[in-house]
Each structure stands twice: as C-alpha cells, then as structure tokens.
Design an enzyme around this catalytic site. Structure first.
Site, PDB file in Angstrom:
ATOM      1  N   ASP A  88     -18.996  21.187-101.642  1.00  0.00           N
ATOM      2  CA  ASP A  88     -17.572  21.360-101.341  1.00  0.00           C
ATOM      3  C   ASP A  88     -16.746  20.153-101.751  1.00  0.00           C
ATOM      4  OD1 ASP A  88     -17.541  19.436 -99.107  1.00  0.00           O
ATOM      5  OD2 ASP A  88     -18.548  20.967 -97.937  1.00  0.00           O
ATOM      6  N   ASP A 158     -26.234  16.216 -97.473  1.00  0.00           N
ATOM      7  CA  ASP A 158     -25.210  17.121 -96.942  1.00  0.00           C
ATOM      8  C   ASP A 158     -25.629  18.540 -97.284  1.00  0.00           C
ATOM      9  OD1 ASP A 158     -22.951  18.385 -96.063  1.00  0.00           O
ATOM     10  OD2 ASP A 158     -21.680  17.729 -97.721  1.00  0.00           O
ATOM     11  N   ASP A 161     -27.907  24.706 -93.506  1.00  0.00           N
ATOM     12  CA  ASP A 161     -28.938  24.742 -92.466  1.00  0.00           C
ATOM     13  C   ASP A 161     -30.306  25.028 -93.089  1.00  0.00           C
ATOM     14  OD1 ASP A 161     -27.800  24.688 -89.496  1.00  0.00           O
ATOM     15  OD2 ASP A 161     -26.290  25.579 -90.808  1.00  0.00           O
TER      16      ASP A 161
END
EC number: 2.5.1.16
Length: 286
Positions: A88, A158, A161
């Site tokens: 992102d 980063d 899950d």
C-alpha cells in the site's frame, strides 16, 4: 439500520465487524489475492484482501508510523532499510521522510496491490515510489531474504495475516534469514495482529524470534480498524540498549528529524513497550 449493502470481515469464526459500503470501487482477484476496495462514511476508502481489512484512509497513519518510527528513532543512525510487503506504500512513505537513510529495498509479492493503491490510496505512498533511493523488487519475501547477499540496519515486515502467501512471513525460517541479513546492531520489526484475538500467532512469533535475537519483545498501538484491542508489533535485535533510551534522548532525536507525526511521539515511543499484564502473563508462560 442503513439499507446500504454491508460487508462482514471474515477474520474470526465467532465474532467480527461489519462496514456499510457507500460505493464499491474495485472487486477482483489478482494472481495472489482476492481484493476489494470500497468507500465507507467513517473510514473513507477501505482495502480488503482475502476477506480481511488491510488498510483504511482514516487511521492508516497509526499503523504505519508505529511500525516505522519506533525502530528508526530507537536505533538513531539507520542507513539501509528492507521493507517486506507493504504494497500500500504507507511504510515506504514514512521511511522516505528520513534524509539520513541512504538505501531502501522493498519486496512485494503482488505488483497489483502496488498499482491499485497508487490509484485508490495515493496518499498512502505520497509519491514515495518515485524516490531515487528505492529498489523495488516483485518477489516473495521469504524467497528474497533467503538469497540476497545484502545486509540492512532495519527490516520491516509489513505482511498480511498468516494465511495464504502471508504464511511465509511468520515462519521460523523467515525470522532466521532476517536475522542473518541484519547488520550487527540491526533491528527487525513486524506486525503481529491483535493479541486478544490472535494470541496463538503472537506466542508462536515470540518463541521463534527468541531463537535468533537477544532482545525479543513486542510493542503496542491502538488501531481502530483492527478489531479486538491493542495491536502488537514484534521487535527483535541483539542490541539491548535500544529499549533503554531515555525519554529525553528520544525527544532530542525526534526534534532533530524536524518531522511531524500524527500519532507517534516520544512518550508514545517509551510507553508502547509497556504491555498489559494479560499479554505479559501469556508471553512469560510461553
């Protein structure tokens, strides 16, 4: 109840959260993930990957600031950073704010996530992908860390899950290779979910990290998007002095950066390592 369509997150079996969809912006499957992006009146644009909320416009700054600035300020002289995941662009944005950092390597498995976030979440990266210090590599994080010859002052994991391709970034093998590709006084940090609801994942991370780092800890932040209580971040280093930095030293280092933050500050830095007793009890028993 609003009659707009609702979307329910599917992270947990017996409870969860829902969002009203004001407008669906994107819903397709990439080679690696099922991705959905929609607008919500509270959180703004929301990105969902594999039925789990990953980031929102409204509160992304909390997560990205804490995963980035805590290790950078604690260390004090970071020159090289490896970001694993983070498509992102939020972590990259925060790392790029430091002029002292000379080299930034980012490894993301899914180029589609990068492209989608540039389009729908431009403020996440804020043009950071154009930074001349960046070496962007499209690859699986575990594959990269196993074969690279480079060493880094800081490694930030980063990841999504621990499901699907994200599982690789929670394995003992991954932590072992990260440790081997840190400089002598380097720091490894990683997102580790919400402890109250993801206790087993955190305990497994703790057991694995302890094999490779003298100082294995967790620090915390409250991120509204991530339902269920305080979110914890894994911390691994062989330099036990970093967590002994005084409040005054952290304040001076922050002042010297001449950077402004929306969540992070010196007192948050120090206090984030003081965990609730229920977390300490579980970690001590493990």
């Amino acid at each position: 109840m609003d009659h707009k369509k609702t979307w329910h997150e599917k992270l947990y079996c017996h409870l969860g959260q829902y969002f009203l969809i004001e407008k669906m912006l994107y819903k397709k499957k990439t080679p690696h993930h099922q991705v959905m992006i929609f607008k919500n009146s509270v959180f703004g644009k929301i990105m969902v990957i594999d039925d789990i909320v990953q980031t929102t416009e409204r509160d992304e700054f909390i997560y990205h600031e804490m995963l980035t600035h805590v290790p950078i300020i604690a260390h004090g002289s970071i020159k090289s950073v490896l970001i694993i995941g983070g498509g992102d662009g939020g972590i990259l944005r925060e790392v790029c704010r430091y002029k002292m950092i000379e080299n930034i390597t980012m490894v993301e498995i899914d180029v589609n996530i990068i492209d989608l976030c540039k389009k729908y979440f431009p403020n996440h990266s804020n043009q950071a992908y154009q930074d001349s210090r960046l070496n962007l590599i499209i690859d699986d994080g575990l594959n990269f860390i196993k074969r690279t010859k480079e060493k880094f002052d800081l490694i930030i994991s980063d990841s999504t899950d621990p499901i699907g391709c994200g599982k690789n970034l929670f394995r003992s093998e991954f932590y072992f290779n990260c440790k081997n590709h840190l400089e002598e006084n380097g720091i490894f940090v990683a997102q580790n979910g919400v402890f109250f609801l993801q206790k087993n994942e955190t305990i497994l991370t703790y057991k694995n990290l302890k094999k490779y780092f003298y100082d294995t800890r967790f620090y915390q932040a409250n991120v509204p998007t991530y339902y269920g209580g305080v979110m914890v971040f894994a911390w691994g280093t062989n330099n036990i002095e970093y967590r002994k930095n005084s409040l005054e030293k952290i304040q001076i280092r922050i002042k010297n950066t001449k950077l402004d933050f929306n969540y992070y500050n010196a007192k948050i830095h120090i206090s984030s390592f003081y965990l609730p007793q229920y977390i300490l009890n579980e970690l001590n028993e493990s």
